[in-house]
Design an enzyme around this catalytic site. Structure first.
Site, short mmCIF file in Angstrom:
data_model
loop_
_atom_site.label_atom_id
_atom_site.label_comp_id
_atom_site.label_asym_id
_atom_site.label_seq_id
_atom_site.Cartn_x
_atom_site.Cartn_y
_atom_site.Cartn_z
N HIS A 139 71.86 50.83 -30.13
CA HIS A 139 71.55 49.42 -29.94
C HIS A 139 70.47 49.01 -30.95
O HIS A 139 69.47 49.71 -31.11
CB HIS A 139 71.02 49.14 -28.53
CG HIS A 139 71.89 49.68 -27.43
ND1 HIS A 139 73.13 49.17 -27.16
CD2 HIS A 139 71.68 50.69 -26.55
CE1 HIS A 139 73.66 49.83 -26.14
NE2 HIS A 139 72.80 50.76 -25.76
N ALA A 181 68.41 51.58 -20.84
CA ALA A 181 68.74 52.22 -22.11
C ALA A 181 68.24 51.43 -23.31
O ALA A 181 68.66 51.68 -24.44
CB ALA A 181 70.25 52.41 -22.20
N ASN A 231 74.78 46.37 -19.87
CA ASN A 231 73.70 45.86 -19.03
C ASN A 231 72.43 45.67 -19.85
O ASN A 231 71.56 44.88 -19.48
CB ASN A 231 73.45 46.81 -17.86
CG ASN A 231 74.52 46.67 -16.79
OD1 ASN A 231 74.74 45.59 -16.25
ND2 ASN A 231 75.22 47.75 -16.51
#
Length: 269
Positions: free
Chosen positions: A221, A123, A191
């Site tokens: 993010h 991701a 992760n």
């Protein structure tokens, strides 16, 4: 060339997506060899409903059936997935890469037996650039993650601190620390931070802030990297899958990584 035999550990949102894509023949040179699931009867029923012919087996059976295993399972069973494959000199694609940080012996096992652990981009974005920068000198790496509170529920760190995500009504900083600490406290959520640390300057020098933000509907993010070769500022907003802890792009990243295995043209490191 013989097809690469793929085994899938876990049949949640990501595992199901992979099973469909491999079995429909759209990934040249790959074949679906086996699946392991915590609920064998449920997995077999789903495969039948999808018209996918694939045996559901124990994890210990993977090495004799597959060349590469894709881990789409809880981080707590990563050893059961990796150890048999790596001892057999096979490959494992690990999505729960935060679980690798306290288990350096898995990398040593791969080295000793000629196996390989593959961590897909998942991701995140920019891992190619971070990996390249790490060939020089990286001074600092900082990541900021913002998720809807529901996407953080159940994290061990929040339970330990008594933080109730149902009561969060404004953007709240719930964690600030290293990638290693974040991987331990949020094993199903960040992760991405572990992958970033493995690509760059390691889990103890990579820092991350985690925000529970009821104002966002996506997993967001942002990354800042300061290196002697470049200064990187990267941002991504991931649409959650049916599992709010996981972005839709994660499964697509695994598919892209698998496609590269036998591709005549490979883009990116």
């Amino acid at each position: 060339m013989s097809p690469t035999r793929i085994a899938i550990a876990g049949l949640g949102a990501i595992g199901k997506t992979l099973a469909r894509r491999i079995s429909d023949g759209t990934l040249p040179g790959l074949t679906l060899a086996a699946i392991a699931s915590g609920d064998r009867a449920k997995a077999e029923a789903w495969l039948k409903s999808e018209g996918i012919a694939c045996p559901v087996v124990d994890l210990a059976d993977f090495p004799k059936l597959a060349d590469l295993a894709v881990e789409c399972a809880p981080a707590s069973i990563i050893e059961e997935i990796c150890v048999p494959m790596l001892k057999a000199g096979k490959k494992v694609m690990v999505l729960s890469c935060g679980a690798l940080l306290p288990r350096p012996h898995l990398m040593e096992l791969a080295k000793a037996h000629g196996g390989q652990i593959i961590v897909p981009t998942g991701a995140l974005l920019g891992l190619d650039a971070v990996t390249a920068a790490a060939e020089g000198t990286i001074h600092s790496v900082k990541m900021t993650t913002r998720k809807p509170p529901v996407g953080l529920k159940g994290a061990p760190y929040l339970i330990e601190k008594g933080l109730d995500m149902d009561k969060v009504t404004t953007p709240t900083l719930v964690f600030s620390g290293t990638a290693r600490e974040a991987a331990k406290g949020f094993p199903a959520n960040v992760n991405v931070a572990a992958a970033l640390s493995l690509a760059g300057i390691g889990p103890d020098r990579t820092t991350i802030d985690i925000w529970a933000d009821p104002g966002v509907t996506r997993n967001c993010h942002s990354i800042e990297v300061d290196a002697d070769s470049a200064k990187l500022t990267l941002a991504i907003e991931n649409i959650p899958s049916e599992n709010p802890k996981t972005g839709r792009i994660t499964a697509l990243s695994v598919i892209a990584a698998l496609r590269k295995l036998n591709a005549p043209l490979r883009i990116g490191t």
